[in-house]
Design a protein around this motif. Sequence first.
Motif, PDB file in Angstrom:
ATOM      1  N   ASN A 188       0.799  -1.229   0.000  1.00 13.86           N
ATOM      2  CA  ASN A 188       0.000   0.000   0.000  1.00 13.86           C
ATOM      3  C   ASN A 188       0.829   1.275   0.000  1.00 13.86           C
ATOM      4  OD1 ASN A 188      -2.324  -1.638   0.200  1.00 13.86           O
ATOM      5  ND2 ASN A 188      -2.133  -1.748   2.421  1.00 13.86           N
ATOM      6  N   THR A 189       2.135   1.143  -0.252  1.00 15.16           N
ATOM      7  CA  THR A 189       3.013   2.312  -0.228  1.00 15.16           C
ATOM      8  C   THR A 189       3.036   3.014  -1.586  1.00 15.16           C
ATOM      9  OG1 THR A 189       4.433   1.344   1.460  1.00 15.16           O
ATOM     10  CG2 THR A 189       5.393   3.081   0.107  1.00 15.16           C
ATOM     11  N   THR A 190       2.925   4.318  -1.554  1.00 14.13           N
ATOM     12  CA  THR A 190       3.088   5.125  -2.768  1.00 14.13           C
ATOM     13  C   THR A 190       4.549   5.525  -2.878  1.00 14.13           C
ATOM     14  OG1 THR A 190       0.841   5.994  -2.583  1.00 14.13           O
ATOM     15  CG2 THR A 190       2.387   7.231  -3.965  1.00 14.13           C
ATOM     16  N   PRO A 191       5.196   5.298  -4.035  1.00 15.60           N
ATOM     17  CA  PRO A 191       6.618   5.635  -4.164  1.00 15.60           C
ATOM     18  C   PRO A 191       6.904   7.111  -3.890  1.00 15.60           C
ATOM     19  CG  PRO A 191       5.876   4.313  -6.026  1.00 15.60           C
ATOM     20  CD  PRO A 191       4.647   4.701  -5.256  1.00 15.60           C
ATOM     21  N   LYS A 192       7.914   7.357  -3.085  1.00 18.02           N
ATOM     22  CA  LYS A 192       8.337   8.727  -2.808  1.00 18.02           C
ATOM     23  C   LYS A 192       9.390   9.197  -3.800  1.00 18.02           C
ATOM     24  CE  LYS A 192       7.588   7.967   2.144  1.00 18.02           C
ATOM     25  NZ  LYS A 192       8.259   7.851   3.472  1.00 18.02           N
ATOM     26  N   THR A 193      10.026   8.231  -4.446  1.00 22.28           N
ATOM     27  CA  THR A 193      11.064   8.526  -5.428  1.00 22.28           C
ATOM     28  C   THR A 193      11.095   7.376  -6.416  1.00 22.28           C
ATOM     29  OG1 THR A 193      13.407   9.082  -5.715  1.00 22.28           O
ATOM     30  CG2 THR A 193      12.887   7.418  -4.078  1.00 22.28           C
ATOM     31  N   THR A 194      11.937   7.470  -7.434  1.00 24.33           N
ATOM     32  CA  THR A 194      12.060   6.401  -8.421  1.00 24.33           C
ATOM     33  C   THR A 194      13.525   6.017  -8.568  1.00 24.33           C
ATOM     34  OG1 THR A 194      12.391   7.860 -10.323  1.00 24.33           O
ATOM     35  CG2 THR A 194      10.103   7.366  -9.689  1.00 24.33           C
ATOM     36  N   LEU A 195      13.743   4.857  -9.149  1.00 24.27           N
ATOM     37  CA  LEU A 195      15.116   4.436  -9.403  1.00 24.27           C
ATOM     38  C   LEU A 195      15.802   5.378 -10.382  1.00 24.27           C
ATOM     39  CD1 LEU A 195      14.912   0.539  -9.508  1.00 24.27           C
ATOM     40  CD2 LEU A 195      16.451   1.903  -8.110  1.00 24.27           C
ATOM     41  N   SER A 196      15.057   5.896 -11.334  1.00 22.40           N
ATOM     42  CA  SER A 196      15.648   6.866 -12.276  1.00 22.40           C
ATOM     43  C   SER A 196      16.116   8.111 -11.544  1.00 22.40           C
ATOM     44  CB  SER A 196      14.624   7.245 -13.355  1.00 22.40           C
ATOM     45  OG  SER A 196      14.363   6.154 -14.206  1.00 22.40           O
ATOM     46  N   GLU A 197      15.297   8.592 -10.604  1.00 18.22           N
ATOM     47  CA  GLU A 197      15.684   9.764  -9.827  1.00 18.22           C
ATOM     48  C   GLU A 197      16.857   9.449  -8.906  1.00 18.22           C
ATOM     49  OE1 GLU A 197      11.199  11.751  -9.564  1.00 18.22           O
ATOM     50  OE2 GLU A 197      11.998  10.576  -7.894  1.00 18.22           O
ATOM     51  N   GLN A 198      16.856   8.255  -8.332  1.00 20.73           N
ATOM     52  CA  GLN A 198      17.915   7.870  -7.410  1.00 20.73           C
ATOM     53  C   GLN A 198      19.255   7.694  -8.115  1.00 20.73           C
ATOM     54  OE1 GLN A 198      17.874   6.770  -3.798  1.00 20.73           O
ATOM     55  NE2 GLN A 198      16.230   8.264  -3.865  1.00 20.73           N
ATOM     56  N   THR A 199      19.223   7.158  -9.333  1.00 15.58           N
ATOM     57  CA  THR A 199      20.464   6.831 -10.038  1.00 15.58           C
ATOM     58  C   THR A 199      20.847   7.831 -11.111  1.00 15.58           C
ATOM     59  OG1 THR A 199      19.299   5.488 -11.696  1.00 15.58           O
ATOM     60  CG2 THR A 199      20.008   4.368  -9.663  1.00 15.58           C
ATOM     61  N   PRO A 204      15.559  -0.240 -18.605  1.00 14.49           N
ATOM     62  CA  PRO A 204      14.913  -0.977 -17.513  1.00 14.49           C
ATOM     63  C   PRO A 204      15.880  -1.348 -16.396  1.00 14.49           C
ATOM     64  CG  PRO A 204      15.294  -2.438 -19.370  1.00 14.49           C
ATOM     65  CD  PRO A 204      15.661  -1.069 -19.835  1.00 14.49           C
ATOM     66  N   PHE A 205      15.310  -1.472 -15.178  1.00 15.02           N
ATOM     67  CA  PHE A 205      16.122  -1.716 -14.000  1.00 15.02           C
ATOM     68  C   PHE A 205      15.895  -3.124 -13.446  1.00 15.02           C
ATOM     69  CE2 PHE A 205      15.636   2.957 -13.846  1.00 15.02           C
ATOM     70  CZ  PHE A 205      16.986   3.315 -13.743  1.00 15.02           C
ATOM     71  N   ILE A 206      17.004  -3.812 -13.227  1.00 16.80           N
ATOM     72  CA  ILE A 206      16.999  -5.061 -12.461  1.00 16.80           C
ATOM     73  C   ILE A 206      17.451  -4.692 -11.057  1.00 16.80           C
ATOM     74  CG2 ILE A 206      17.987  -7.366 -12.198  1.00 16.80           C
ATOM     75  CD1 ILE A 206      18.630  -7.242 -15.245  1.00 16.80           C
ATOM     76  N   LEU A 207      16.670  -5.058 -10.054  1.00 25.58           N
ATOM     77  CA  LEU A 207      16.955  -4.658  -8.677  1.00 25.58           C
ATOM     78  C   LEU A 207      17.353  -5.859  -7.838  1.00 25.58           C
ATOM     79  CD1 LEU A 207      16.801  -2.449  -6.405  1.00 25.58           C
ATOM     80  CD2 LEU A 207      14.402  -3.121  -6.107  1.00 25.58           C
ATOM     81  N   TRP A 208      18.323  -5.638  -6.951  1.00 28.71           N
ATOM     82  CA  TRP A 208      18.703  -6.616  -5.927  1.00 28.71           C
ATOM     83  C   TRP A 208      18.877  -5.863  -4.615  1.00 28.71           C
ATOM     84  CZ3 TRP A 208      22.640  -6.851  -2.445  1.00 28.71           C
ATOM     85  CH2 TRP A 208      22.827  -8.057  -1.766  1.00 28.71           C
ATOM     86  N   VAL A 209      18.407  -6.432  -3.502  1.00 25.53           N
ATOM     87  CA  VAL A 209      18.500  -5.793  -2.191  1.00 25.53           C
ATOM     88  C   VAL A 209      18.981  -6.824  -1.169  1.00 25.53           C
ATOM     89  CG1 VAL A 209      17.227  -4.628  -0.350  1.00 25.53           C
ATOM     90  CG2 VAL A 209      16.594  -4.224  -2.738  1.00 25.53           C
TER      91      VAL A 209
END
Length: 383
Positions: A188-199, A204-209
Amino acid sequence: MSRIGILVIGNDKDLFTSYSVSARRQVAYAGSEFEQHIVVFSHAKLKHQKTRISDSLVVYPTNARTPFTHLLKAFLISRRILKEQKEKEWVISTQDPFEAGVLGLLLSRLYRVPLQVQEHGDFFSTQDWKCESLLNRVRYFLGTLVIPRANQVRVVSKRIEGTVKTMGVPAEKIVRFPVVTHIDDFKNTTPKTTLSEQTGLSGPFILWVGRMVKQKNLPLLLKAFVEVRKKIPEARLVLVGSGNEKENISRCAKELGVSEYVVMHAWSDDVASLYKTADVYALSSNYEGWARVVVEALASGLSVVMTDVGCAGEVVTDRENGRVVPRHDAEALAEALVETLSDSEARRKYGVGGREALARTETFEQAVLKTRDAWKSVRAEMS
């Protein structure tokens, strides 16, 4: 009538913070029927203090500097707790089958208290964890001694349950329920930022955490990413986290010629935004107990490509709500990533299917009840 006492021995230092997820979870487990006393192997330099989190939860640090003094202090603290409250009915629960497991087994035998051993990490299904270090080889041996001698073994997946049975534990002594993730925090979280903004890059982005350790086999993911870029040159790989393998991972990316396209991102308190703005989540681990990051990604609506570990087969089913590939197979991992990145309909299907699968998993409330039932059942053996 006094509450049943639960003596827990483990490594979770987050328990010293009363508002942490770990502390709140343990308070909920205890409720009004149980009283938990948790002994934590903590380093002296951290200077933790005995902390009463609630009426039902007290946490004790060992504040030691060597493995031997950790064990000695944990033994003395545990013995004092059991002696001072000898009128209670007790259960000992160890958060691993290694150092904590050995200590729990000793205390169980000395005080005739039932022992529950927890196996969360899938350390015995393959040789991968054992072969990471000499210390792991010793721990592996200890685990094979402790687990069959426990009164009850708590596991988090069907995979681990099957392995524990092969170690000589009868089915009636095994309880299984997964590590619970508060999926609404991601769903239910609305994104506060995006990967494009962060990077500052486009996808397209492949994500690992996660933690950058050998278990996660990030070199495998990097090798797969080399092949992904041959088919999708604009693809980016974002690695979020830190760990003792971080420098090796950075060096591996340079040696493979993809460092320009790999973003090493520090840990984020807003990881939900990263999940929600990535295109695919990739897990390349050699082994996992459950893999909460996969559950978090699915809750966020993100497609998952993962090796056959942890919750694969229970939550993620290949080509139904994600992709599952063999461990150690960079070619298969690359093919699955290319296929998923190239097919928007598949990503939509996997995202929807992932959330539907999570809706069938156990809730936190169910996990609380199962935890209490497990304690009651193992205690009843000694009554």
